[in-house]
Structure formats: C-alpha cells, structure tokens
Design a protein around this motif. Sequence first.
Motif, PDB file in Angstrom:
ATOM      1  N   GLN A  68       0.819   5.252   2.768  1.00  0.00           N
ATOM      2  CA  GLN A  68       1.707   4.145   2.464  1.00  0.00           C
ATOM      3  C   GLN A  68       0.976   2.812   2.579  1.00  0.00           C
ATOM      4  N   GLU A  69       0.159   2.665   3.614  1.00  0.00           N
ATOM      5  CA  GLU A  69      -0.603   1.428   3.789  1.00  0.00           C
ATOM      6  C   GLU A  69      -1.585   1.225   2.635  1.00  0.00           C
ATOM      7  N   THR A  70      -2.193   2.318   2.178  1.00  0.00           N
ATOM      8  CA  THR A  70      -3.129   2.233   1.054  1.00  0.00           C
ATOM      9  C   THR A  70      -2.414   1.765  -0.205  1.00  0.00           C
ATOM     10  N   GLU A  71      -1.221   2.332  -0.427  1.00  0.00           N
ATOM     11  CA  GLU A  71      -0.466   1.945  -1.627  1.00  0.00           C
ATOM     12  C   GLU A  71      -0.027   0.492  -1.541  1.00  0.00           C
ATOM     13  N   ILE A  72       0.364   0.047  -0.358  1.00  0.00           N
ATOM     14  CA  ILE A  72       0.757  -1.350  -0.184  1.00  0.00           C
ATOM     15  C   ILE A  72      -0.436  -2.270  -0.445  1.00  0.00           C
ATOM     16  N   ASP A  73      -1.607  -1.897   0.056  1.00  0.00           N
ATOM     17  CA  ASP A  73      -2.814  -2.705  -0.189  1.00  0.00           C
ATOM     18  C   ASP A  73      -3.108  -2.808  -1.677  1.00  0.00           C
ATOM     19  N   GLN A  74      -2.924  -1.686  -2.376  1.00  0.00           N
ATOM     20  CA  GLN A  74      -3.176  -1.702  -3.829  1.00  0.00           C
ATOM     21  C   GLN A  74      -2.195  -2.627  -4.552  1.00  0.00           C
ATOM     22  N   ARG A  76      -0.553  -5.155  -3.208  1.00  0.00           N
ATOM     23  CA  ARG A  76      -0.880  -6.539  -2.835  1.00  0.00           C
ATOM     24  C   ARG A  76      -2.069  -7.049  -3.646  1.00  0.00           C
ATOM     25  N   ALA A  77      -3.077  -6.218  -3.800  1.00  0.00           N
ATOM     26  CA  ALA A  77      -4.266  -6.624  -4.558  1.00  0.00           C
ATOM     27  C   ALA A  77      -3.911  -6.925  -6.006  1.00  0.00           C
ATOM     28  N   ARG A  78      -3.028  -6.090  -6.553  1.00  0.00           N
ATOM     29  CA  ARG A  78      -2.623  -6.332  -7.946  1.00  0.00           C
ATOM     30  C   ARG A  78      -1.820  -7.623  -8.046  1.00  0.00           C
ATOM     31  N   LEU A  99       3.172 -11.878 -17.141  1.00  0.00           N
ATOM     32  CA  LEU A  99       2.612 -11.890 -15.784  1.00  0.00           C
ATOM     33  C   LEU A  99       3.678 -12.218 -14.741  1.00  0.00           C
ATOM     34  N   GLU A 100       4.543 -13.159 -15.072  1.00  0.00           N
ATOM     35  CA  GLU A 100       5.606 -13.519 -14.135  1.00  0.00           C
ATOM     36  C   GLU A 100       6.550 -12.337 -13.897  1.00  0.00           C
ATOM     37  N   HIS A 101       6.868 -11.637 -15.005  1.00  0.00           N
ATOM     38  CA  HIS A 101       7.738 -10.463 -14.876  1.00  0.00           C
ATOM     39  C   HIS A 101       7.051  -9.372 -14.045  1.00  0.00           C
ATOM     40  N   GLU A 102       5.777  -9.145 -14.317  1.00  0.00           N
ATOM     41  CA  GLU A 102       5.021  -8.118 -13.581  1.00  0.00           C
ATOM     42  C   GLU A 102       4.899  -8.483 -12.109  1.00  0.00           C
ATOM     43  N   LEU A 103       4.683  -9.766 -11.840  1.00  0.00           N
ATOM     44  CA  LEU A 103       4.550 -10.204 -10.455  1.00  0.00           C
ATOM     45  C   LEU A 103       5.858 -10.005  -9.681  1.00  0.00           C
ATOM     46  N   ALA A 104       6.972 -10.289 -10.333  1.00  0.00           N
ATOM     47  CA  ALA A 104       8.275 -10.083  -9.690  1.00  0.00           C
ATOM     48  C   ALA A 104       8.486  -8.589  -9.388  1.00  0.00           C
ATOM     49  N   ILE A 106       6.123  -6.383  -8.947  1.00  0.00           N
ATOM     50  CA  ILE A 106       5.191  -6.024  -7.873  1.00  0.00           C
ATOM     51  C   ILE A 106       5.740  -6.418  -6.508  1.00  0.00           C
ATOM     52  N   GLN A 107       6.338  -7.608  -6.443  1.00  0.00           N
ATOM     53  CA  GLN A 107       6.879  -8.088  -5.173  1.00  0.00           C
ATOM     54  C   GLN A 107       8.024  -7.196  -4.692  1.00  0.00           C
ATOM     55  N   ARG A 108       8.899  -6.791  -5.672  1.00  0.00           N
ATOM     56  CA  ARG A 108       9.983  -5.870  -5.292  1.00  0.00           C
ATOM     57  C   ARG A 108       9.417  -4.535  -4.815  1.00  0.00           C
ATOM     58  N   ARG A 109       8.410  -4.061  -5.527  1.00  0.00           N
ATOM     59  CA  ARG A 109       7.784  -2.797  -5.145  1.00  0.00           C
ATOM     60  C   ARG A 109       7.138  -2.908  -3.772  1.00  0.00           C
ATOM     61  N   GLN A 110       6.489  -4.026  -3.527  1.00  0.00           N
ATOM     62  CA  GLN A 110       5.850  -4.229  -2.224  1.00  0.00           C
ATOM     63  C   GLN A 110       6.901  -4.242  -1.108  1.00  0.00           C
ATOM     64  N   GLY A 111       8.039  -4.875  -1.358  1.00  0.00           N
ATOM     65  CA  GLY A 111       9.100  -4.916  -0.353  1.00  0.00           C
ATOM     66  C   GLY A 111       9.623  -3.525  -0.026  1.00  0.00           C
ATOM     67  N   ILE A 112       9.817  -2.720  -1.091  1.00  0.00           N
ATOM     68  CA  ILE A 112      10.296  -1.341  -0.880  1.00  0.00           C
ATOM     69  C   ILE A 112       9.283  -0.535  -0.073  1.00  0.00           C
ATOM     70  N   LEU A 113       8.001  -0.684  -0.449  1.00  0.00           N
ATOM     71  CA  LEU A 113       6.950   0.061   0.253  1.00  0.00           C
ATOM     72  C   LEU A 113       6.848  -0.356   1.718  1.00  0.00           C
ATOM     73  N   GLU A 114       6.983  -1.651   1.953  1.00  0.00           N
ATOM     74  CA  GLU A 114       6.888  -2.146   3.330  1.00  0.00           C
ATOM     75  C   GLU A 114       8.080  -1.666   4.165  1.00  0.00           C
ATOM     76  N   ASP A 115       9.264  -1.607   3.541  1.00  0.00           N
ATOM     77  CA  ASP A 115      10.427  -1.061   4.252  1.00  0.00           C
ATOM     78  C   ASP A 115      10.214   0.418   4.588  1.00  0.00           C
ATOM     79  N   ASP A 116       9.676   1.140   3.612  1.00  0.00           N
ATOM     80  CA  ASP A 116       9.389   2.564   3.846  1.00  0.00           C
ATOM     81  C   ASP A 116       8.359   2.733   4.949  1.00  0.00           C
TER      82      ASP A 116
END
Length: 245
Positions: A68-74, A76-78, A99-104, A106-116
Amino acid sequence: MKADPAVQRRLLDLATVDAELARVTHRRRTLPEIAEITEAEQQVRAKQDALVAVETMLTDLDRDVKRQETEIDQVRARGERDRKLLQSGSVGAKQLTDLEHELATIQRRQGILEDDLLELMERREAVDADASFARVELDKARATLKDAAGRRDQALADLEATESRRTADRSTMAKGFPDDLLKAYDRQREQRGIGAAPFQSRRCGACRIELDSGAVSKLKEAAADEIVRCDECGAILVRIAEPRA
C-alpha cells in the motif's frame, strides 16, 4: 519344605523391602507430574500454533502495508509530476484541462489509498498486540512445562535412590535364606505380588482373609519349622505368636 522359625520371620523383613520396591515401581509409573507434563506439552503446542497463526497474520499485514505504501508513493510521484507540468506553463489549453482532471483523480485516489493504509495500520497494531499476548502465553506454558519436568526429574531421582538402596538391602538379605525357600518365596511374589505374610488372629496378612477353623487347626498343628501356605492366596505364612491375655 522346612526352615528355622527365625529364618521364616526374616521373610517378613524381605517382604517389607519387596513391598517398598513395588511401591517405587508403581509410583514411577503413576507420578502425577507425568500427567502434568502431558497436559503442559499439549498447552505448549497449542500456544505455539496460536503464535504461528498470529505471526503469519502479522507478516501478511506487513506485506499489505508495504504494498500500500508503495502504491501511495507511486500515486504521489505521478501527482507531483502533473503539478510540475501545470506550473511550467508549457502545456496547451486542452492538455491543461486534462492534467487538472487527472490531478484531481490522483488526489482522490491518494486519499482512498491513505485511508486504506490507515485501516491496515490499525489492524496491524491490533494483531501486533495479539502477537505479544501470544508470546507471553507461550512463555507461561513453557514455564509450566519446565516446572513439571523439574519436579518429575527430582521425584525420579528420589525414587532411583530409594530403589538403589533397597535393592542393595534385598541382595544382602537374600543371602541369608536357603535357596529352595527363596525360590519359593520369589515365585509366589512374582505370581501374586506378595511372597510371605504374617499369620495372626486367624487372618492371612497377604490376602487379608480370615481362614476357616480347619485351615487354622492345620496351621497350628504344623511343626514350627514347617513352611506353611495360605489356602486362599498361596503366600508363605509366618506364624506370629498370639498375645497372651
């Protein structure tokens, strides 16, 4: 078969030694510590299995946390790469929107991953506590087993010392009996457990049965040096003088 009455009386001393040796043998087989050790060994195995199970769960969670940490790092890097592109001003309007759509996203995905990840960390903390408890329980079980084994070993050592001493006593005592009498005594002892016993107050000291009048009369009429036996159990009877009134 005949033997001096004094020799016959010494059979009772020999029987006392043999009885003690029999008790040593019986006690060695029936030490309560043996049952305790069996139970303690079962507990140790159960506690070991419980610890292995919880440690396996802990290892699995550690692997999940790392993944999970590896996926979050990936992710974040993206996201960091996309932000740099946005800040560079080198992209066109359409790419900027993408890019703005993709970034949004990514941020949602990062939040889900961090909650998990947080949930995984909480689960790991609980399982780690379970592992600590399991280790303590295993240590307790091992201590119980060690204690029981120590008491068993001490009891066996005591029995060994008694057996050695009384076996030496028996060897010395056996030399004072005629061969035929000793063989008859030993044969009876091997067959019935008691080779010789006192006869007193109409009762056999081996089987504890009170003999009938005929048997008693026969015993009383036998010569003092005559070897007599109990009609019920076959033990050599050593006649003991009745106390005077």
